[in-house]
Design an enzyme around this catalytic site. Structure first.
Site, PDB file in Angstrom:
ATOM      1  N   GLU A  38       0.954  -0.941  -0.449  1.00 33.79           N
ATOM      2  CA  GLU A  38      -0.360  -0.268  -0.237  1.00 33.79           C
ATOM      3  C   GLU A  38       1.096   0.926  -0.376  1.00 33.79           C
ATOM      4  OE1 GLU A  38      -3.635   1.502   3.154  1.00 33.79           O
ATOM      5  OE2 GLU A  38      -1.754   0.538   3.736  1.00 33.79           O
ATOM      6  N   LYS A 106      -9.210   1.753  -1.362  1.00 35.10           N
ATOM      7  CA  LYS A 106      -9.747   1.291   0.820  1.00 35.10           C
ATOM      8  C   LYS A 106     -11.204   1.555   0.713  1.00 35.10           C
ATOM      9  CE  LYS A 106      -6.956   1.361   4.772  1.00 35.10           C
ATOM     10  NZ  LYS A 106      -6.022   1.663   5.369  1.00 35.10           N
ATOM     11  N   CYS A 142      -5.055  -2.746   3.831  1.00 32.52           N
ATOM     12  CA  CYS A 142      -4.418  -3.697   4.502  1.00 32.52           C
ATOM     13  C   CYS A 142      -5.595  -3.311   5.986  1.00 32.52           C
ATOM     14  CB  CYS A 142      -3.400  -1.476   4.901  1.00 32.52           C
ATOM     15  SG  CYS A 142      -3.370  -1.229   6.406  1.00 32.52           S
TER      16      CYS A 142
END
Length: 263
Positions: A38, A106, A142
């Protein structure tokens, strides 16, 4: 499919980070897919809105060119403008010809452990499955790994492999959470998981806590850790065999045993 886990350091200069990406692709020669962390454009703690670019901008353009030069598909995290002084934390999927075949913004933002990602990042609103190197890949970034419903939604959309990219924040018990959650997503979905975190920060970022714990992993559908890259910058290539998925799901048909009449 041969997949390269590219656990690279990410710093404050996008040009230097591109150099790390290109060097990792050299080491990944022979792989079909290279997975990067990321936020490879610039590490957290910088003014993200100042470095964010549209997907047709120069940074993603360099990623596309690098993929084309090496003939390796890649997945990596970048920042794109969100239009409200924030950015999107976006995973890009680029095939071996350099074509941008898909993106994922995300969904779950890291407003935890004293951080407030939502102050700098706008949330996405849609899961994403992309086709790369002959497989359907579900994208996770994440903090998303803490939400099993996202991984299950990706598998329901046909994902054969779950790719998790991260800049996992350092802290008490955080490494233990990372390794446990990555394996859990593989076990509960009887799916391959490729999880790539950045190499740990060795210097403090401009603002905030250091990021990256390393421990990038390749995990098979039974939850076996076939590769664990430890705490240092490295590139390692492993094999994803979908025949293993079929074998595990015959032996452990938990997906077929779901009670859709109840849940």
């Amino acid at each position: 499919m041969r997949v390269a886990l590219c656990q690279i350091p990410v710093g404050d200069d996008p040009k230097e980070n591109l150099g790390q990406i290109r060097a990792a692709l050299e080491r990944a020669a022979g792989a079909d897919l290279a997975v990067f962390p990321e936020a490879v454009q610039v590490r957290f703690g910088n003014a993200l809105a100042e470095v964010a670019e549209p997907l047709d901008g120069p940074f993603v353009g360099e990623l596309r060119e690098a993929a084309r030069e090496h003939g390796i598909a890649l997945i990596a995290g970048v920042f794109e403008p969100a239009g409200d002084d924030r950015v999107y934390n976006t995973a890009v999927a680029i095939d071996g010809t350099g074509e941008l075949v898909g993106t994922y913004r995300k969904i779950h933002l890291f407003d935890a452990f004293g951080d407030r990602e939502s102050e700098r990042v706008a949330p996405g609103d849609a899961p994403a499955v992309v086709e790369l190197a002959g497989l359907r890949i579900g994208l996770i970034t994440c903090y998303d790994v803490r939400f099993p419903e996202l991984a299950r939604a990706l598998v329901d959309r046909g994902a054969e492999v779950l790719v998790i990219i991260a800049a996992w924040a350092q802290g008490v018990f955080k490494e233990e959470h990372w390794t446990t959650l990555v394996r859990a997503r593989a076990i509960e979905n009887t799916a391959w998981v490729v999880a790539v975190d950045k190499a740990p920060d060795r210097t403090p970022p401009p603002k905030g806590a250091p990021g990256g714990v390393g421990r990038s992993m390749l995990v098979d559908p039974m939850g076996t850790v076939l590769a664990d890259l430890g705490p240092f910058a490295t590139v390692m290539t492993g094999e994803i065999d979908t025949a293993v998925t079929e074998r595990v799901r015959r032996m452990l048909p938990s997906l077929a045993h779901r009670r859709r009449d109840v849940f």
